[in-house]
Design a protein around this motif. Sequence first.
Motif, PDB file in Angstrom:
ATOM      1  N   GLU A 147      13.885  19.629  -0.339  1.00  0.00           N
ATOM      2  CA  GLU A 147      12.734  20.520  -0.501  1.00  0.00           C
ATOM      3  C   GLU A 147      11.813  20.449   0.706  1.00  0.00           C
ATOM      4  OE1 GLU A 147      11.938  20.705  -5.298  1.00  0.00           O
ATOM      5  OE2 GLU A 147      11.129  19.021  -4.170  1.00  0.00           O
ATOM      6  N   LEU A 148      11.592  19.253   1.219  1.00  0.00           N
ATOM      7  CA  LEU A 148      10.726  19.086   2.388  1.00  0.00           C
ATOM      8  C   LEU A 148      11.344  19.738   3.623  1.00  0.00           C
ATOM      9  CD1 LEU A 148       9.562  15.397   1.857  1.00  0.00           C
ATOM     10  CD2 LEU A 148       8.194  17.468   1.597  1.00  0.00           C
ATOM     11  N   GLU A 149      12.658  19.606   3.777  1.00  0.00           N
ATOM     12  CA  GLU A 149      13.322  20.248   4.913  1.00  0.00           C
ATOM     13  C   GLU A 149      13.211  21.765   4.826  1.00  0.00           C
ATOM     14  OE1 GLU A 149      17.246  18.617   4.769  1.00  0.00           O
ATOM     15  OE2 GLU A 149      16.660  16.789   5.851  1.00  0.00           O
ATOM     16  N   LEU A 160       9.692  22.772   5.764  1.00  0.00           N
ATOM     17  CA  LEU A 160       9.529  22.642   7.215  1.00  0.00           C
ATOM     18  C   LEU A 160      10.139  23.833   7.937  1.00  0.00           C
ATOM     19  CD1 LEU A 160       8.711  20.989   9.706  1.00  0.00           C
ATOM     20  CD2 LEU A 160      10.938  19.865   9.553  1.00  0.00           C
ATOM     21  N   GLU A 161      11.319  24.226   7.534  1.00  0.00           N
ATOM     22  CA  GLU A 161      11.969  25.378   8.166  1.00  0.00           C
ATOM     23  C   GLU A 161      11.165  26.662   7.963  1.00  0.00           C
ATOM     24  OE1 GLU A 161      14.415  25.581  10.315  1.00  0.00           O
ATOM     25  OE2 GLU A 161      14.465  23.396  10.253  1.00  0.00           O
ATOM     26  N   GLU A 162      10.599  26.836   6.770  1.00  0.00           N
ATOM     27  CA  GLU A 162       9.760  28.012   6.504  1.00  0.00           C
ATOM     28  C   GLU A 162       8.541  28.040   7.422  1.00  0.00           C
ATOM     29  OE1 GLU A 162       8.668  28.165   2.395  1.00  0.00           O
ATOM     30  OE2 GLU A 162      10.749  28.326   1.713  1.00  0.00           O
ATOM     31  N   ARG A 163       7.878  26.909   7.542  1.00  0.00           N
ATOM     32  CA  ARG A 163       6.671  26.848   8.383  1.00  0.00           C
ATOM     33  C   ARG A 163       7.025  27.039   9.861  1.00  0.00           C
ATOM     34  NH1 ARG A 163       2.467  28.539   6.601  1.00  0.00           N
ATOM     35  NH2 ARG A 163       1.378  27.544   8.317  1.00  0.00           N
ATOM     36  N   LEU A 164       8.128  26.445  10.305  1.00  0.00           N
ATOM     37  CA  LEU A 164       8.548  26.626  11.698  1.00  0.00           C
ATOM     38  C   LEU A 164       8.892  28.086  11.982  1.00  0.00           C
ATOM     39  CD1 LEU A 164      10.714  23.446  12.369  1.00  0.00           C
ATOM     40  CD2 LEU A 164       8.474  23.999  13.341  1.00  0.00           C
ATOM     41  N   ALA A 165       9.567  28.739  11.035  1.00  0.00           N
ATOM     42  CA  ALA A 165       9.889  30.150  11.213  1.00  0.00           C
ATOM     43  C   ALA A 165       8.623  30.990  11.276  1.00  0.00           C
ATOM     44  CB  ALA A 165      10.783  30.632  10.071  1.00  0.00           C
ATOM     45  N   PHE A 166       7.647  30.676  10.440  1.00  0.00           N
ATOM     46  CA  PHE A 166       6.368  31.388  10.445  1.00  0.00           C
ATOM     47  C   PHE A 166       5.652  31.217  11.781  1.00  0.00           C
ATOM     48  CE2 PHE A 166       1.764  31.218   9.654  1.00  0.00           C
ATOM     49  CZ  PHE A 166       1.550  32.530   9.236  1.00  0.00           C
ATOM     50  N   VAL A 167       5.583  29.976  12.277  1.00  0.00           N
ATOM     51  CA  VAL A 167       4.899  29.706  13.555  1.00  0.00           C
ATOM     52  C   VAL A 167       5.636  30.383  14.702  1.00  0.00           C
ATOM     53  CG1 VAL A 167       4.317  27.868  15.194  1.00  0.00           C
ATOM     54  CG2 VAL A 167       3.820  27.571  12.776  1.00  0.00           C
ATOM     55  N   ARG A 168       6.945  30.307  14.692  1.00  0.00           N
ATOM     56  CA  ARG A 168       7.726  30.937  15.764  1.00  0.00           C
ATOM     57  C   ARG A 168       7.553  32.456  15.745  1.00  0.00           C
ATOM     58  NH1 ARG A 168      12.564  27.017  14.352  1.00  0.00           N
ATOM     59  NH2 ARG A 168      12.012  25.292  15.727  1.00  0.00           N
ATOM     60  N   ALA A 169       7.494  33.052  14.547  1.00  0.00           N
ATOM     61  CA  ALA A 169       7.306  34.502  14.439  1.00  0.00           C
ATOM     62  C   ALA A 169       5.935  34.908  14.964  1.00  0.00           C
ATOM     63  CB  ALA A 169       7.471  34.949  12.984  1.00  0.00           C
ATOM     64  N   ARG A 170       4.915  34.150  14.653  1.00  0.00           N
ATOM     65  CA  ARG A 170       3.562  34.468  15.136  1.00  0.00           C
ATOM     66  C   ARG A 170       3.476  34.276  16.642  1.00  0.00           C
ATOM     67  NH1 ARG A 170      -1.358  33.591  11.367  1.00  0.00           N
ATOM     68  NH2 ARG A 170      -2.238  34.054  13.388  1.00  0.00           N
ATOM     69  N   ALA A 198       0.833  -1.193   0.000  1.00  0.00           N
ATOM     70  CA  ALA A 198       0.000   0.000   0.000  1.00  0.00           C
ATOM     71  C   ALA A 198       0.873   1.250   0.000  1.00  0.00           C
ATOM     72  CB  ALA A 198      -0.912  -0.001   1.217  1.00  0.00           C
ATOM     73  N   ARG A 199       0.500   2.213  -0.826  1.00  0.00           N
ATOM     74  CA  ARG A 199       1.246   3.471  -0.869  1.00  0.00           C
ATOM     75  C   ARG A 199       0.800   4.340   0.288  1.00  0.00           C
ATOM     76  NH1 ARG A 199       0.513   5.976  -6.651  1.00  0.00           N
ATOM     77  NH2 ARG A 199       0.531   7.789  -5.308  1.00  0.00           N
ATOM     78  N   THR A 200       1.750   4.800   1.064  1.00  0.00           N
ATOM     79  CA  THR A 200       1.441   5.662   2.201  1.00  0.00           C
ATOM     80  C   THR A 200       1.472   7.117   1.761  1.00  0.00           C
ATOM     81  OG1 THR A 200       3.755   5.844   2.851  1.00  0.00           O
ATOM     82  CG2 THR A 200       2.506   3.989   3.784  1.00  0.00           C
ATOM     83  N   HIS A 201       1.028   8.003   2.641  1.00  0.00           N
ATOM     84  CA  HIS A 201       1.085   9.434   2.360  1.00  0.00           C
ATOM     85  C   HIS A 201       2.539   9.873   2.147  1.00  0.00           C
ATOM     86  CE1 HIS A 201      -3.120  10.048   3.102  1.00  0.00           C
ATOM     87  NE2 HIS A 201      -3.031   9.436   4.262  1.00  0.00           N
ATOM     88  N   TRP A 202       3.436   9.296   2.926  1.00  0.00           N
ATOM     89  CA  TRP A 202       4.850   9.640   2.813  1.00  0.00           C
ATOM     90  C   TRP A 202       5.379   9.251   1.434  1.00  0.00           C
ATOM     91  CZ3 TRP A 202       8.250  12.748   4.700  1.00  0.00           C
ATOM     92  CH2 TRP A 202       9.612  12.525   4.534  1.00  0.00           C
ATOM     93  N   ASP A 203       4.997   8.072   0.924  1.00  0.00           N
ATOM     94  CA  ASP A 203       5.434   7.643  -0.406  1.00  0.00           C
ATOM     95  C   ASP A 203       4.946   8.599  -1.483  1.00  0.00           C
ATOM     96  OD1 ASP A 203       6.668   5.409   0.671  1.00  0.00           O
ATOM     97  OD2 ASP A 203       4.872   4.160   0.449  1.00  0.00           O
ATOM     98  N   MET A 204       3.679   9.011  -1.382  1.00  0.00           N
ATOM     99  CA  MET A 204       3.135   9.931  -2.375  1.00  0.00           C
ATOM    100  C   MET A 204       3.791  11.305  -2.284  1.00  0.00           C
ATOM    101  SD  MET A 204      -0.867   8.925  -2.525  1.00  0.00           S
ATOM    102  CE  MET A 204      -1.165   8.318  -0.876  1.00  0.00           C
ATOM    103  N   LEU A 205       4.133  11.721  -1.060  1.00  0.00           N
ATOM    104  CA  LEU A 205       4.811  13.005  -0.879  1.00  0.00           C
ATOM    105  C   LEU A 205       6.201  12.972  -1.509  1.00  0.00           C
ATOM    106  CD1 LEU A 205       4.614  15.818   0.445  1.00  0.00           C
ATOM    107  CD2 LEU A 205       5.647  14.815   2.472  1.00  0.00           C
TER     108      LEU A 205
END
Length: 125
Positions: A98-100, A103-113, A83-90
């Motif tokens: 690219e994923l890292e 992730l860093e962009e989203r973490l920076a956004f959350v930390r800034a807020r 079975a293909r998992t969400h991780w496989d499709m990602l």
Amino acid sequence: MADRSLRGIRLGAQSLQSEEGVVFHERTQQTYVCSVCSKETTLTFAADAEPPQTWECRACGGEALLRVGEQTVSVDHSDDKAARTHWDMLLERRTIPELEELLEERLAFVRARRGAGDDVTKKTA
């Protein structure tokens, strides 16, 4: 009036139809043996139906194999697809770097807020 006509009948407990003229279809019993816990399960199928080679064990959820005579059938799982998992499709769409970066962009956004005192759970229009 309706109360009197139903007196003495247990509604839903008995069928008011008779079995007169009913022809039952021929049936066969098939036995499945669990490959995990060795429990035997006997199931009834129509005589003209082809029973499946495997069945889910009722006791442990393992794979039970159809017993023919004194031996169980062998099932080939070599062509089964995983079975293909969400991780496989990602990973089909993005690479790990690219994923890292995302992730860093989203973490920076959350930390800034969070640092600005904004509630992350509320959306601003």
